[in-house]
Design an enzyme around this catalytic site. Structure first.
Site, PDB file in Angstrom:
ATOM      1  CD  GLU A 111      -2.369  -1.108   2.773  1.00 60.51           C
ATOM      2  OE1 GLU A 111      -2.079  -0.311   3.605  1.00 60.51           O
ATOM      3  OE2 GLU A 111      -2.897  -2.339   3.291  1.00 60.51           O
ATOM      4  CE  LYS A 113       5.232   5.074   7.031  1.00 63.56           C
ATOM      5  NZ  LYS A 113       5.057   6.457   7.530  1.00 63.56           N
ATOM      6  CG  ASP A 115       3.337  12.735   4.946  1.00 63.30           C
ATOM      7  OD1 ASP A 115       3.258  12.273   6.298  1.00 63.30           O
ATOM      8  OD2 ASP A 115       4.069  13.541   4.822  1.00 63.30           O
ATOM      9  CE1 TYR A 223      -3.334   2.477   8.644  1.00 62.32           C
ATOM     10  CE2 TYR A 223      -3.309   4.288   6.961  1.00 62.32           C
ATOM     11  CZ  TYR A 223      -3.035   3.816   8.249  1.00 62.32           C
ATOM     12  OH  TYR A 223      -2.505   4.603   9.125  1.00 62.32           O
ATOM     13  CE  LYS A 310       8.871   7.156   6.368  1.00 60.01           C
ATOM     14  NZ  LYS A 310       9.481   8.136   7.169  1.00 60.01           N
ATOM     15  CB  CYS A 404       7.095  48.526  -3.332  1.00 57.08           C
ATOM     16  SG  CYS A 404       5.942  47.584  -4.346  1.00 57.08           S
ATOM     17  CB  CYS A 407       4.386  51.237  -6.032  1.00 61.87           C
ATOM     18  SG  CYS A 407       4.567  51.423  -4.494  1.00 61.87           S
ATOM     19  CB  CYS A 422       4.445  47.513  -0.386  1.00 66.04           C
ATOM     20  SG  CYS A 422       4.152  49.108  -1.295  1.00 66.04           S
ATOM     21  CB  CYS A 428       1.153  49.577  -4.016  1.00 65.21           C
ATOM     22  SG  CYS A 428       2.111  48.184  -4.753  1.00 65.21           S
TER      23      CYS A 428
HETATM   24  S1  IVH Z   1      -0.381   0.102   8.845  1.00 65.42           S
HETATM   25  C1  IVH Z   1       1.451  -1.651  13.001  1.00 65.42           C
HETATM   26  N1  IVH Z   1      -0.670   1.146   6.360  1.00 65.42           N
HETATM   27  O1  IVH Z   1       2.495   4.997   9.295  1.00 65.42           O
HETATM   28  C2  IVH Z   1       1.225  -0.047  12.147  1.00 65.42           C
HETATM   29  N2  IVH Z   1       0.235   2.700   8.067  1.00 65.42           N
HETATM   30  O2  IVH Z   1       4.769   4.116  10.944  1.00 65.42           O
HETATM   31  C3  IVH Z   1       0.278  -0.557  11.387  1.00 65.42           C
HETATM   32  N3  IVH Z   1       0.424   4.953   7.541  1.00 65.42           N
HETATM   33  O3  IVH Z   1       0.927   5.027  12.140  1.00 65.42           O
HETATM   34  C4  IVH Z   1       0.058   0.683  10.348  1.00 65.42           C
HETATM   35  N4  IVH Z   1      -0.025   4.743   5.490  1.00 65.42           N
HETATM   36  O4  IVH Z   1      -0.028   6.492  10.585  1.00 65.42           O
HETATM   37  C5  IVH Z   1      -0.274   1.387   7.745  1.00 65.42           C
HETATM   38  N5  IVH Z   1      -0.998   2.037   4.221  1.00 65.42           N
HETATM   39  C6  IVH Z   1      -0.602   2.092   5.562  1.00 65.42           C
HETATM   40  C7  IVH Z   1      -0.193   3.501   6.022  1.00 65.42           C
HETATM   41  C8  IVH Z   1       0.019   3.802   7.315  1.00 65.42           C
HETATM   42  C9  IVH Z   1       0.310   5.666   6.376  1.00 65.42           C
HETATM   43  C10 IVH Z   1       1.039   5.412   8.789  1.00 65.42           C
HETATM   44  C11 IVH Z   1       0.271   5.351  10.011  1.00 65.42           C
HETATM   45  C12 IVH Z   1       1.169   4.690  11.103  1.00 65.42           C
HETATM   46  C13 IVH Z   1       2.280   4.968  10.539  1.00 65.42           C
HETATM   47  C14 IVH Z   1       3.630   3.916  11.090  1.00 65.42           C
END
Ligand code: IVH
Length: 681
Positions: A111, A113, A115, A223, A310, A404, A407, A422, A428
């Site tokens: 999946e 990740k 943010d 998720y 990451k 500025c 102006c 300004c 302006c």
């Molecule tokens: S599963 C046991 N799935 O990442 C942890 N986490 O570092 C299970 N996060 O606190 C988390 N996308 O806020 C999972 N597809 C995803 C995610 C995800 C973002 C974040 C989540 C978690 C942190 C873990």
């Protein structure tokens, strides 16, 4: 149909429409019908609160104020994930899984990740009963009311296969487009910009006024599924089921047969992720089978069956050729870097944000330097560092302008502010133009037919000096004028001309703008820090332009969410003679200067003959609700404290001067609970 049945029917129908709209992008009814049904439901719920359904869609608009969030313990701890940054690390992870599973076959689910902010949602008998933040993993904040404002979070889920008690977890986020919209608005009123979508989401989830949360369209991707009963064998099954039950599950996940498949997924999403509506910083790899997850177990901090990969931030190197200094409506000067075009994550980057003078100093960047640009969670890329190894004698220090760029007025820097300003507010040109643009925007006077160069043309011809002049324009002023604009970037010509039809449209829109509500007018004035929400709150509290104009610091501070910064700005704005003159001309033009009185349906007569005034904020009512409940039960609202006042309802953060005056005049003061008791016969 009796009220109870109607409330149930409306709740179900509106929830169904919401579901179709947010999950399937289908509009079953038009916005107007939807709003009408929602208004009907809101009013029925106010009259018959005992019939309100736990999954009422009226929760989506917020309205509750929490003084402090309750702490809740997570039934299952919310852990974090181990991070990896390289292919080798991932292969190591895969070896550990293989060893842990003693040679069994296994699959992964990959999946993205997301943010944002980790959230946990609990459903009992299909109804959302609790939404919480991660906190320290063991206990978090109960932010149920804020979570209810997220349109894609179902307030009720149905179906025979839904367990009586379960939890879903996911990531709450502020969509990038929404983040940009909010920042544009903040820039418009001269407010500090939100740093990035993640912080903005986290700050929004922790706001105490759920009405304010509802105004920022948060979203959430789910998720994880958790419950005491085992109903799924695999994570994949849970994702499919959650999606079917109406949860927002990002369809970016994929089943991978082995770690090589995982690598493909990683490569595929490295640039594709920038097309998603939110920031992502990596991917999450999870063992698919639940029994295998259990076998692998956890370390103290994280599961052994999952890991995060990451991405390295995507960067490109290019040359800084120039800086454009832009002047905004409030006079703030923002530098924008002009770069040699470079390809970054699938798009060509020519400009990057440099924020302010401090940022240029922090980076130590010089003109003609080679710089690194990165794409983060935001849409506009930013310069993150200078490639010093490529600095030549061509590089020149950047001399921040002292006057500025538009102006020529000497710039000023206020204490504790990062921007230079300004101060030539009225003369302006870009400030003047932006003030018109602010005034005509949809959320203010809604004369958007005047956009796209038309304002510039009117200013150019000397037809308008301030937005108040719009109300004196006649067809003969406008007919036939035109100007050719040349687009700086493309060099293309564009002709702006006022033909008969255009003139007619514009004059009609100007005339129609006189009906825009008082909060819209107040927002349109362009007082620094007075955005839409603040304008609404001021309008509700004071009721008229005159009352706001004459309000002192203390009175302004009694308005919910109004601090000294806003109060000072309002006072200073109205103290200016030119501004007062502007306001008077708008008054003469016939703009709305008082809040509309809502038609209130009668609920009862327990307050007949009694007069009320309130101060502060309340746990069970917004100010508007409080006013309508007083009126709906036969009471009358007074605008100030006098001997004629029967009751002062005192809430949190009550205005000290009101309380003092009531005491002096022996006016009885009651709390919210006592007021509620008065409503019952
Ligand atoms: S599963 C046991 N799935 O990442 C942890 N986490 O570092 C299970 N996060 O606190 C988390 N996308 O806020 C999972 N597809 C995803 C995610 C995800 C973002 C974040 C989540 C978690 C942190 C873990």
């Amino acid at each position: 149909m009796n009220p109870e049945e109607r409330i149930t029917e409306l709740t179900n129908r509106l929830n169904q429409y919401n579901y179709q709209y947010y999950q399937n992008s289908v509009s079953v009814v038009d916005d107007f019908t939807f709003d009408q049904l929602l208004t009907e439901l809101t009013s029925l719920e106010t009259q018959y609160p005992q019939f309100r359904q736990p999954d009422s869609p009226t929760a989506r608009v917020g309205g509750t104020i929490s003084k402090e969030f309750k702490t809740v313990f997570h039934r299952f701890p919310m852990l974090s994930l181990g991070n990896t940054y390289s292919e080798e690390d991932l292969i190591e992870f895969d070896k550990r899984v293989q060893k842990g599973l003693n040679g069994q076959n296994y699959e992964y689910i990959c999946e993205l990740k997301f943010d944002g902010v980790a959230l946990s949602l609990t459903y009992e008998n299909g109804v959302l009963i609790q939404g919480a933040t991660r906190g320290d993993g063991v206990r978090g904040d109960d932010i149920t009311n804020n979570i209810r404002t997220i349109r894609t979070v179902p307030l009720r889920v149905g179906g025979t296969d839904v367990p009586p008690l379960f939890e879903v977890r996911g990531e709450g986020f502020l969509p990038l487009a929404e983040f940009e919209r909010i920042n544009k608005e903040r820039e418009d009123i001269g407010d500090a910009l939100l740093a990035n979508p993640r912080n903005a989401a986290s700050g929004t989830f922790k706001q105490q006024d759920s009405g304010a949360v509802a105004k920022r369209r948060l979203d959430c991707f789910l998720y994880s599924f958790l419950s005491d009963v085992d109903i799924f064998q695999t994570h994949e099954e849970s994702l499919v089921a959650m999606n079917q039950w109406g949860f927002n599950v990002s369809q970016t996940w994929q089943k991978c047969a082995d770690i090589r498949d995982v690598m493909h997924y990683i490569n595929e999403w490295e640039t594709k992720r920038f097309d998603l509506p939110l920031g992502t910083d990596g991917i999450v790899i999870k063992v698919n089978r639940y029994d295998q997850q259990r076998d692998l177990g956890f370390t103290a901090k994280s599961p052994r069956w999952a890991i995060a990969f990451k991405y390295k931030a995507l960067a490109a190197s290019t040359v800084l050729n120039g800086i454009q200094y832009q002047v905004g409506r409030t006079g703030a000067v923002t530098p924008v870097a002009l770069l040699t075009p470079v390809l970054l994550a699938g798009t060509i980057v020519k400009r990057a944000s440099l924020h302010n003078a401090n940022e240029i100093e922090r980076l130590g960047v010089m003109m003609h330097d080679t710089v690194f640009v990165e794409k983060g969670g935001e849409i506009i890329p930013k310069i993150t560092s200078v490639d010093l190894s490529r600095r030549t004698d061509q590089s020149q220090s950047i001399i921040y302008p002292t006057t500025c760029p538009a102006c020529g007025t000497p710039l000023v820097r206020k204490e504790s502010e990062a921007n230079f300003y300004c101060p030539n507010e009225r003369g302006c040109p870009p400030q003047k133009q932006a003030r018109f643009e602010h005034f005509i925007q949809r959320r203010a006077m809604n004369i958007e037919s005047l956009g796209e160069g038309k304002i510039e043309l009117l200013i150019d011809r000397g037809l308008v000096q301030t937005p108040a002049d719009l109300y004196n324009l006649t067809a003969s002023d406008l007919l036939g004028i035109e100007k050719i604009f040349i687009d700086e970037e493309s060099g293309k010509k564009r002709v702006v001309s006022f033909r008969e039809k255009t003139v007619e449209n514009i004059l009609t829109a100007i005339e129609r703008s006189k009906a825009q509500s008082f909060p819209d007018v107040l927002f349109g004035l362009g007082i620094r820090y007075v955005g839409n929400t603040t304008a609404e709150k001021l309008a509700v509290y004071f009721g008229s332009m005159d009352a706001i104009m004459n309000a002192g610091q203390e009175e302004l501070l009694a308005v919910p969410d109004t601090g000294p910064r806003i109060a000072e700005s309002v006072i200073a704005w109205f103290a200016d003679e030119d501004n007062r003159d502007f306001v008077e001309r708008l008054r003469l033009a016939g703009l709305q200067f008082v809040s509309e009185k809502k038609v209130v349906e009668q609920e009862g007569d327990t307050l007949t003959g009694k007069t009320f005034l309130y101060t502060g904020t309340f746990a069970n009512f917004s100010r508007e609700e409080l006013e309508s409940r007083i009126e709906a039960n036969g009471g009358r609202l007074l605008s100030g404290i006098s001997k004629k006042l029967n009751y002062l309802i005192v809430g949190e953060n009550a205005g000290p001067s009101k309380v003092e005056k009531a005491r002096k005049l022996n006016v009885p003061m009651i709390g919210e609970d006592e007021f509620m008791a008065m409503l019952v016969v």
